[in-house]
Motif scaffolding. Structure first.
Motif, PDB file in Angstrom:
ATOM      1  N   ASN A   1       0.789  -1.234   0.000  1.00  0.00           N
ATOM      2  CA  ASN A   1       0.000   0.000   0.000  1.00  0.00           C
ATOM      3  C   ASN A   1       0.821   1.284   0.000  1.00  0.00           C
ATOM      4  O   ASN A   1       0.276   2.366   0.141  1.00  0.00           O
ATOM      5  CB  ASN A   1      -0.975  -0.002   1.182  1.00  0.00           C
ATOM      6  CG  ASN A   1      -0.278  -0.066   2.519  1.00  0.00           C
ATOM      7  OD1 ASN A   1       0.929  -0.262   2.596  1.00  0.00           O
ATOM      8  ND2 ASN A   1      -1.042   0.097   3.583  1.00  0.00           N
TER       9      ASN A   1
ATOM     10  N   THR B   1       3.307   7.630  -2.437  1.00  0.00           N
ATOM     11  CA  THR B   1       1.872   7.492  -2.250  1.00  0.00           C
ATOM     12  C   THR B   1       1.664   6.509  -1.105  1.00  0.00           C
ATOM     13  O   THR B   1       2.138   5.370  -1.168  1.00  0.00           O
ATOM     14  CB  THR B   1       1.189   6.949  -3.522  1.00  0.00           C
ATOM     15  OG1 THR B   1       1.521   7.799  -4.620  1.00  0.00           O
ATOM     16  CG2 THR B   1      -0.309   6.888  -3.362  1.00  0.00           C
TER      17      THR B   1
ATOM     18  N   PRO C   1      -1.181   5.538   2.482  1.00  0.00           N
ATOM     19  CA  PRO C   1      -2.447   5.825   3.167  1.00  0.00           C
ATOM     20  C   PRO C   1      -2.293   7.002   4.129  1.00  0.00           C
ATOM     21  O   PRO C   1      -1.202   7.274   4.634  1.00  0.00           O
ATOM     22  CB  PRO C   1      -2.732   4.530   3.954  1.00  0.00           C
ATOM     23  CG  PRO C   1      -1.940   3.469   3.262  1.00  0.00           C
ATOM     24  CD  PRO C   1      -0.730   4.153   2.705  1.00  0.00           C
ATOM     25  N   LYS C   2      -3.398   7.701   4.399  1.00  0.00           N
ATOM     26  CA  LYS C   2      -3.361   8.889   5.262  1.00  0.00           C
ATOM     27  C   LYS C   2      -2.835   8.589   6.649  1.00  0.00           C
ATOM     28  O   LYS C   2      -2.205   9.435   7.277  1.00  0.00           O
ATOM     29  CB  LYS C   2      -4.770   9.488   5.383  1.00  0.00           C
ATOM     30  CG  LYS C   2      -5.250  10.151   4.134  1.00  0.00           C
ATOM     31  CD  LYS C   2      -6.633  10.724   4.347  1.00  0.00           C
ATOM     32  CE  LYS C   2      -7.153  11.330   3.064  1.00  0.00           C
ATOM     33  NZ  LYS C   2      -8.500  11.899   3.235  1.00  0.00           N
ATOM     34  N   GLU C   3      -3.082   7.385   7.173  1.00  0.00           N
ATOM     35  CA  GLU C   3      -2.657   7.063   8.538  1.00  0.00           C
ATOM     36  C   GLU C   3      -1.156   6.809   8.663  1.00  0.00           C
ATOM     37  O   GLU C   3      -0.634   6.650   9.761  1.00  0.00           O
ATOM     38  CB  GLU C   3      -3.442   5.864   9.100  1.00  0.00           C
ATOM     39  CG  GLU C   3      -3.251   4.577   8.356  1.00  0.00           C
ATOM     40  CD  GLU C   3      -4.238   4.370   7.206  1.00  0.00           C
ATOM     41  OE1 GLU C   3      -4.229   3.260   6.653  1.00  0.00           O
ATOM     42  OE2 GLU C   3      -4.999   5.281   6.853  1.00  0.00           O
TER      43      GLU C   3
ATOM     44  N   SER D   1       2.466   8.378   8.271  1.00  0.00           N
ATOM     45  CA  SER D   1       3.161   9.656   8.089  1.00  0.00           C
ATOM     46  C   SER D   1       4.453   9.420   7.313  1.00  0.00           C
ATOM     47  O   SER D   1       5.124   8.414   7.494  1.00  0.00           O
ATOM     48  CB  SER D   1       3.455  10.310   9.442  1.00  0.00           C
ATOM     49  OG  SER D   1       4.274   9.476  10.221  1.00  0.00           O
TER      50      SER D   1
ATOM     51  N   HIS E   1       7.972  11.493   6.246  1.00  0.00           N
ATOM     52  CA  HIS E   1       8.793  12.674   6.498  1.00  0.00           C
ATOM     53  C   HIS E   1      10.209  12.428   5.978  1.00  0.00           C
ATOM     54  O   HIS E   1      10.670  11.294   5.920  1.00  0.00           O
ATOM     55  CB  HIS E   1       8.914  12.957   8.002  1.00  0.00           C
ATOM     56  CG  HIS E   1       7.608  13.167   8.689  1.00  0.00           C
ATOM     57  ND1 HIS E   1       6.887  14.321   8.564  1.00  0.00           N
ATOM     58  CD2 HIS E   1       6.903  12.370   9.520  1.00  0.00           C
ATOM     59  CE1 HIS E   1       5.788  14.226   9.286  1.00  0.00           C
ATOM     60  NE2 HIS E   1       5.774  13.056   9.873  1.00  0.00           N
TER      61      HIS E   1
END
Length: 91
Positions: free
Chosen positions: A17, A35, A37-39, A41, A43
């Protein structure tokens, strides 16, 4: 550490994912497109390390405030020792 070779517009998939794509290569600099998933992070390493330092400082500050607010007694009064039956022995 896994080391892979990729050309521009090629990518790798992590854990089914997360996609890391080579967007551009300019001299020694590589631009990545990520790319995820939003959960999750994402950096740069130096940003992640700064965030971790800030979190640690906040935890340390919170712990020191908690200890200060507990008002631990600095001494035990002699009458408490005698009423408990405890007697100090002289060495």
């Amino acid at each position: 550490m896994l080391v892979l070779s990729r050309y521009k517009d090629e990518s790798i998939i992590i854990d089914g994912n997360i996609e890391v794509m080579i967007v551009a290569v300019r001299g020694r600099k590589v631009q990545l497109g990520i790319t995820a998933p939003k959960e999750i992070s994402v950096h740069r390493k130096e940003v992640y390390q700064a965030i971790q330092r800030e979190k640690k400082a906040e935890i340390n500050q919170h712990e020191s405030r908690t200890i200060e607010s507990q008002n631990f007694p600095h001494f035990v009064h002699d009458s408490l020792l005698h009423s408990s039956g405890y007697r100090a022995k002289k060495l």
